[in-house]
Design a protein around this motif. Structure first.
Motif, PDB file in Angstrom:
ATOM      1  N   HIS A 199      -2.507 -78.983 -19.122  1.00 41.43           N
ATOM      2  CA  HIS A 199      -3.673 -79.107 -20.007  1.00 41.43           C
ATOM      3  C   HIS A 199      -3.257 -78.913 -21.463  1.00 41.43           C
ATOM      4  O   HIS A 199      -2.314 -78.220 -21.747  1.00 41.43           O
ATOM      5  CB  HIS A 199      -4.707 -78.048 -19.652  1.00 41.43           C
ATOM      6  CG  HIS A 199      -5.369 -78.299 -18.319  1.00 41.43           C
ATOM      7  ND1 HIS A 199      -6.348 -77.498 -17.814  1.00 41.43           N
ATOM      8  CD2 HIS A 199      -5.175 -79.285 -17.413  1.00 41.43           C
ATOM      9  CE1 HIS A 199      -6.732 -77.968 -16.633  1.00 41.43           C
ATOM     10  NE2 HIS A 199      -6.025 -79.046 -16.369  1.00 41.43           N
ATOM     11  N   TYR A 204      -2.165 -72.702 -22.103  1.00 40.67           N
ATOM     12  CA  TYR A 204      -3.226 -72.130 -22.941  1.00 40.67           C
ATOM     13  C   TYR A 204      -2.677 -70.970 -23.773  1.00 40.67           C
ATOM     14  O   TYR A 204      -2.881 -69.802 -23.443  1.00 40.67           O
ATOM     15  CB  TYR A 204      -4.408 -71.682 -22.075  1.00 40.67           C
ATOM     16  CG  TYR A 204      -5.191 -72.844 -21.527  1.00 40.67           C
ATOM     17  CD1 TYR A 204      -6.210 -73.425 -22.284  1.00 40.67           C
ATOM     18  CD2 TYR A 204      -4.907 -73.393 -20.282  1.00 40.67           C
ATOM     19  CE1 TYR A 204      -6.932 -74.512 -21.802  1.00 40.67           C
ATOM     20  CE2 TYR A 204      -5.617 -74.479 -19.798  1.00 40.67           C
ATOM     21  CZ  TYR A 204      -6.620 -75.024 -20.557  1.00 40.67           C
ATOM     22  OH  TYR A 204      -7.322 -76.099 -20.087  1.00 40.67           O
ATOM     23  N   PHE A 227     -11.370 -69.839 -12.599  1.00 41.12           N
ATOM     24  CA  PHE A 227     -10.802 -70.927 -13.406  1.00 41.12           C
ATOM     25  C   PHE A 227      -9.379 -70.520 -13.827  1.00 41.12           C
ATOM     26  O   PHE A 227      -9.035 -70.497 -15.005  1.00 41.12           O
ATOM     27  CB  PHE A 227     -11.661 -71.224 -14.645  1.00 41.12           C
ATOM     28  CG  PHE A 227     -13.123 -71.425 -14.364  1.00 41.12           C
ATOM     29  CD1 PHE A 227     -13.599 -72.672 -13.953  1.00 41.12           C
ATOM     30  CD2 PHE A 227     -14.030 -70.384 -14.505  1.00 41.12           C
ATOM     31  CE1 PHE A 227     -14.958 -72.870 -13.703  1.00 41.12           C
ATOM     32  CE2 PHE A 227     -15.385 -70.563 -14.246  1.00 41.12           C
ATOM     33  CZ  PHE A 227     -15.854 -71.809 -13.852  1.00 41.12           C
ATOM     34  N   CYS A 228      -8.552 -70.189 -12.840  1.00 42.68           N
ATOM     35  CA  CYS A 228      -7.268 -69.526 -13.127  1.00 42.68           C
ATOM     36  C   CYS A 228      -6.195 -70.468 -13.661  1.00 42.68           C
ATOM     37  O   CYS A 228      -5.184 -70.014 -14.182  1.00 42.68           O
ATOM     38  CB  CYS A 228      -6.754 -68.818 -11.881  1.00 42.68           C
ATOM     39  SG  CYS A 228      -6.247 -69.942 -10.557  1.00 42.68           S
ATOM     40  N   TYR A 229      -6.383 -71.790 -13.508  1.00 43.08           N
ATOM     41  CA  TYR A 229      -5.360 -72.771 -13.934  1.00 43.08           C
ATOM     42  C   TYR A 229      -4.006 -72.359 -13.337  1.00 43.08           C
ATOM     43  O   TYR A 229      -3.928 -72.134 -12.136  1.00 43.08           O
ATOM     44  CB  TYR A 229      -5.355 -72.885 -15.468  1.00 43.08           C
ATOM     45  CG  TYR A 229      -4.462 -73.977 -16.002  1.00 43.08           C
ATOM     46  CD1 TYR A 229      -4.500 -75.267 -15.470  1.00 43.08           C
ATOM     47  CD2 TYR A 229      -3.571 -73.715 -17.038  1.00 43.08           C
ATOM     48  CE1 TYR A 229      -3.676 -76.265 -15.965  1.00 43.08           C
ATOM     49  CE2 TYR A 229      -2.744 -74.714 -17.547  1.00 43.08           C
ATOM     50  CZ  TYR A 229      -2.794 -75.988 -16.999  1.00 43.08           C
ATOM     51  OH  TYR A 229      -1.976 -76.964 -17.495  1.00 43.08           O
ATOM     52  N   PHE A 233      -3.894 -65.391 -16.408  1.00 42.46           N
ATOM     53  CA  PHE A 233      -4.559 -64.089 -16.280  1.00 42.46           C
ATOM     54  C   PHE A 233      -4.148 -63.403 -14.967  1.00 42.46           C
ATOM     55  O   PHE A 233      -3.995 -62.184 -14.914  1.00 42.46           O
ATOM     56  CB  PHE A 233      -6.083 -64.250 -16.320  1.00 42.46           C
ATOM     57  CG  PHE A 233      -6.640 -64.436 -17.711  1.00 42.46           C
ATOM     58  CD1 PHE A 233      -6.751 -63.359 -18.579  1.00 42.46           C
ATOM     59  CD2 PHE A 233      -7.058 -65.685 -18.156  1.00 42.46           C
ATOM     60  CE1 PHE A 233      -7.275 -63.512 -19.865  1.00 42.46           C
ATOM     61  CE2 PHE A 233      -7.578 -65.859 -19.439  1.00 42.46           C
ATOM     62  CZ  PHE A 233      -7.681 -64.773 -20.291  1.00 42.46           C
ATOM     63  N   ASP A 249      -9.328 -71.880  -8.534  1.00 47.57           N
ATOM     64  CA  ASP A 249      -9.325 -73.083  -9.376  1.00 47.57           C
ATOM     65  C   ASP A 249      -9.600 -74.282  -8.474  1.00 47.57           C
ATOM     66  O   ASP A 249      -9.201 -74.306  -7.307  1.00 47.57           O
ATOM     67  CB  ASP A 249      -7.985 -73.270 -10.098  1.00 47.57           C
ATOM     68  CG  ASP A 249      -8.131 -74.154 -11.338  1.00 47.57           C
ATOM     69  OD1 ASP A 249      -8.199 -73.620 -12.460  1.00 47.57           O
ATOM     70  OD2 ASP A 249      -8.201 -75.397 -11.180  1.00 47.57           O
ATOM     71  N   ASP A 278     -14.479 -74.393  -5.744  1.00 42.89           N
ATOM     72  CA  ASP A 278     -15.415 -74.474  -6.857  1.00 42.89           C
ATOM     73  C   ASP A 278     -15.944 -73.077  -7.177  1.00 42.89           C
ATOM     74  O   ASP A 278     -16.504 -72.408  -6.302  1.00 42.89           O
ATOM     75  CB  ASP A 278     -16.562 -75.410  -6.438  1.00 42.89           C
ATOM     76  CG  ASP A 278     -17.652 -75.487  -7.486  1.00 42.89           C
ATOM     77  OD1 ASP A 278     -17.347 -75.318  -8.673  1.00 42.89           O
ATOM     78  OD2 ASP A 278     -18.818 -75.726  -7.100  1.00 42.89           O
ATOM     79  N   VAL A 279     -15.770 -72.659  -8.423  1.00 44.43           N
ATOM     80  CA  VAL A 279     -16.192 -71.307  -8.810  1.00 44.43           C
ATOM     81  C   VAL A 279     -17.688 -71.108  -8.570  1.00 44.43           C
ATOM     82  O   VAL A 279     -18.112 -70.069  -8.052  1.00 44.43           O
ATOM     83  CB  VAL A 279     -15.840 -71.037 -10.293  1.00 44.43           C
ATOM     84  CG1 VAL A 279     -16.555 -69.785 -10.808  1.00 44.43           C
ATOM     85  CG2 VAL A 279     -14.329 -70.891 -10.473  1.00 44.43           C
ATOM     86  N   PHE A 280     -18.498 -72.105  -8.924  1.00 39.46           N
ATOM     87  CA  PHE A 280     -19.953 -71.976  -8.767  1.00 39.46           C
ATOM     88  C   PHE A 280     -20.300 -71.644  -7.312  1.00 39.46           C
ATOM     89  O   PHE A 280     -21.140 -70.798  -7.034  1.00 39.46           O
ATOM     90  CB  PHE A 280     -20.658 -73.270  -9.188  1.00 39.46           C
ATOM     91  CG  PHE A 280     -20.568 -73.548 -10.666  1.00 39.46           C
ATOM     92  CD1 PHE A 280     -21.607 -73.193 -11.512  1.00 39.46           C
ATOM     93  CD2 PHE A 280     -19.444 -74.148 -11.220  1.00 39.46           C
ATOM     94  CE1 PHE A 280     -21.538 -73.435 -12.884  1.00 39.46           C
ATOM     95  CE2 PHE A 280     -19.368 -74.400 -12.576  1.00 39.46           C
ATOM     96  CZ  PHE A 280     -20.406 -74.040 -13.416  1.00 39.46           C
ATOM     97  N   PRO A 301     -13.651 -74.427 -18.205  1.00 39.41           N
ATOM     98  CA  PRO A 301     -13.324 -75.514 -19.131  1.00 39.41           C
ATOM     99  C   PRO A 301     -14.463 -75.686 -20.137  1.00 39.41           C
ATOM    100  O   PRO A 301     -15.509 -75.052 -20.017  1.00 39.41           O
ATOM    101  CB  PRO A 301     -13.205 -76.736 -18.217  1.00 39.41           C
ATOM    102  CG  PRO A 301     -14.024 -76.409 -17.022  1.00 39.41           C
ATOM    103  CD  PRO A 301     -13.931 -74.922 -16.852  1.00 39.41           C
TER     104      PRO A 301
HETATM  105  N1  SAH Z   1      -7.442 -69.167 -17.698  1.00 40.68           N
HETATM  106  C1  SAH Z   1      -6.486 -70.253 -17.743  1.00 40.68           C
HETATM  107  C2  SAH Z   1      -7.062 -71.525 -18.335  1.00 40.68           C
HETATM  108  C3  SAH Z   1      -8.322 -72.080 -17.645  1.00 40.68           C
HETATM  109  S1  SAH Z   1      -8.587 -73.785 -17.935  1.00 40.68           S
HETATM  110  C4  SAH Z   1      -5.226 -69.793 -18.479  1.00 40.68           C
HETATM  111  O1  SAH Z   1      -5.229 -68.717 -19.117  1.00 40.68           O
HETATM  112  O2  SAH Z   1      -4.214 -70.495 -18.426  1.00 40.68           O
HETATM  113  C5  SAH Z   1      -9.936 -74.186 -16.914  1.00 40.68           C
HETATM  114  C6  SAH Z   1      -9.601 -74.431 -15.445  1.00 40.68           C
HETATM  115  O3  SAH Z   1     -10.833 -74.589 -14.757  1.00 40.68           O
HETATM  116  C7  SAH Z   1      -8.804 -75.680 -15.115  1.00 40.68           C
HETATM  117  O4  SAH Z   1      -7.617 -75.295 -14.463  1.00 40.68           O
HETATM  118  C8  SAH Z   1      -9.688 -76.503 -14.160  1.00 40.68           C
HETATM  119  O5  SAH Z   1      -8.961 -77.075 -13.078  1.00 40.68           O
HETATM  120  C9  SAH Z   1     -10.627 -75.462 -13.631  1.00 40.68           C
HETATM  121  N2  SAH Z   1     -11.966 -75.889 -13.189  1.00 40.68           N
HETATM  122  C10 SAH Z   1     -12.829 -76.743 -13.780  1.00 40.68           C
HETATM  123  N3  SAH Z   1     -14.017 -76.766 -13.136  1.00 40.68           N
HETATM  124  C11 SAH Z   1     -13.912 -75.909 -12.075  1.00 40.68           C
HETATM  125  C12 SAH Z   1     -14.801 -75.471 -11.067  1.00 40.68           C
HETATM  126  N4  SAH Z   1     -16.052 -75.924 -10.988  1.00 40.68           N
HETATM  127  N5  SAH Z   1     -14.360 -74.574 -10.174  1.00 40.68           N
HETATM  128  C13 SAH Z   1     -13.091 -74.093 -10.246  1.00 40.68           C
HETATM  129  N6  SAH Z   1     -12.214 -74.451 -11.210  1.00 40.68           N
HETATM  130  C14 SAH Z   1     -12.607 -75.347 -12.117  1.00 40.68           C
END
Ligand code: SAH
Length: 394
Positions: A199, A204, A227-229, A233, A249, A278-280, A301
């Protein structure tokens, strides 16, 4: 030299050194400037306001390079700006000796549309304005000269390019093609950066200081990283002595990279639960399972790239914050972020407050967070403050 003349009264923001000229503020364009060409910007009364780069396709018709009439916009101008930016980073980052840092952060370094990141011995640039494109070759040669690093890769594939009428461009600009994975270290932790597909420019960097903050608060805690990418973290919490870290993620590639990072840093895999999903949906599932955490990270994101998306984004932010707060043990902490340019800090705080009320949790803000110290914000350019965060305690 082509010229942009503003409508009467529209010079005020430029006089305060806000670097953007919106199309609606322009009375007339004199001459036939090409895309990215340097133009003179003048008020209706004829007063000099600045030298800018013309973007014919964009709502932002020009971005200011310099406010001083006597300055020439040439290769030397870019060399000076890059030299100054790199020198600042050397002072700022000397203590951490990190080989991964943002060297140039667009408007905040006097170079609108230009981002330059360093990952170990590699430079990755992202050029997102017509003006930056015009000076591409000079920017590439200047950055190799200033840093002494020969390899420059271009990752100009951000969504905003479309608004400038520019097609994505991902290619080597100088030196060799980069490897698939560039090894970097952040506060002693090892990560791999994929400069082609990762990304942004690959990693990040803007969350570096916040990851260190989380690490300092993780000891003995049960952590949830949403959203751990690639696990920035997650790995930081493990390094801080977290009892267990659960990470979510939706990207299988991101989860695979996070798993490699947990291993490469020598953490026992039993302490790490990595979930592709999916986080939601998973936050609700955890609620049904009555799972609880001591520390939760929400780093979603960009839900609102511009203010036009703010309302829909607000609902999404509220949803995840509400469900996350319900999963916190009393005294637990939530690290919650928004990287949406279209959602200002005050609005974000209101959304989180609304989520807390609906979750029935009394929340105290322990700290306001922003992007890392190598991502400065110009005071008269609030749009630059895209990343905002809060540490909330339940
Ligand atoms: N915290 C990370 C960056 C997060 S970027 C760091 O420090 O490096 C956002 C991430 O959210 C992306 O990896 C993307 O794949 C993920 N993402 C997007 N929508 C999502 C969803 N609905 N559920 C889970 N992950 C999601």
């Amino acid at each position: 030299m082509s010229k942009i003349v503003l409508k009467a009264g529209r010079e005020k923001s430029l006089q305060r050194h806000h670097p953007w000229v919106f199309s609606g503020a322009i009375e007339r364009v004199e001459g036939h400037p090409a895309s990215g060409e340097t133009v003179e910007i003048r008020s209706a009364q004829g007063g000099f306001l600045g030298w800018g780069a013309y973007s014919p396709e964009s709502q932002i018709s020009a971005r200011v390079w310099d406010w001083r009439e006597g300055v020439r916009i040439d290769r030397e101008f870019f060399a000076n700006r890059v030299r100054r930016a790199v020198a600042h980073r050397e002072e700022l980052l000397a203590a951490g000796a990190t080989p991964a840092a943002r060297l140039v952060h667009g408007e905040a370094d006097g170079l609108p549309g230009v981002v330059i990141d360093r990952f170990a011995d590699w430079i990755v640039v992202q050029l997102t304005s017509a003006g930056a494109w015009r000076w591409r070759d000079d920017i590439a040669s200047v950055v190799t000269e200033v840093t002494g690093l020969p390899h420059v890769f271009e990752r100009s594939d951000a969504d905003v390019l479309a608004l400038e009428g520019l097609a994505p461009r991902v290619a080597a600009l100088a030196g060799s093609e980069p490897p698939k994975a560039i090894g970097i270290e952040e506060h002693g932790l090892k990560f791999e950066v994929d400069p082609r597909h990762g990304h942004k420019t690959g990693f990040y960097l803007d969350q570096r200081d916040n990851r260190a903050r989380l690490r300092a608060l993780s000891h003995g805690r049960e952590v949830l990283d949403c959203f751990c990418y690639t696990g920035g973290f997650t790995v930081s919490a493990l390094a801080g002595g977290a009892a267990k870290v659960t990470s979510i993620d939706s990207s299988g590639d991101a989860i695979a990279a996070a798993r490699r990072h947990v291993r490469q840093n020598g953490f026992q895999e039993e302490r790490s639960e990595l979930l592709e999903g999916d986080v939601f949906a998973l936050l609700r599932k955890f609620r049904d399972q009555a799972r609880k955490f001591d520390l939760i990270v929400l780093d979603p994101p960009k839900f609102a790239p511009t203010a036009a998306h703010a309302e829909k984004a607000a609902r999404a932010y509220k949803d995840i914050n509400l469900w996350a707060l319900k999963l916190l043990r009393p005294g637990g902490m939530l690290f919650t972020f928004s990287c949406s340019g279209g959602v200002p800090r005050e609005l974000f705080q209101k959304i989180v407050a609304g989520a807390a009320t609906d979750a029935g949790v009394d929340v105290r803000v322990l700290q306001h967070l922003g992007a890392s110290i190598d991502h400065p914000v110009v005071l008269n350019f609030p749009e630059g403050e895209y990343l905002k965060g809060l540490i909330c305690q339940a």
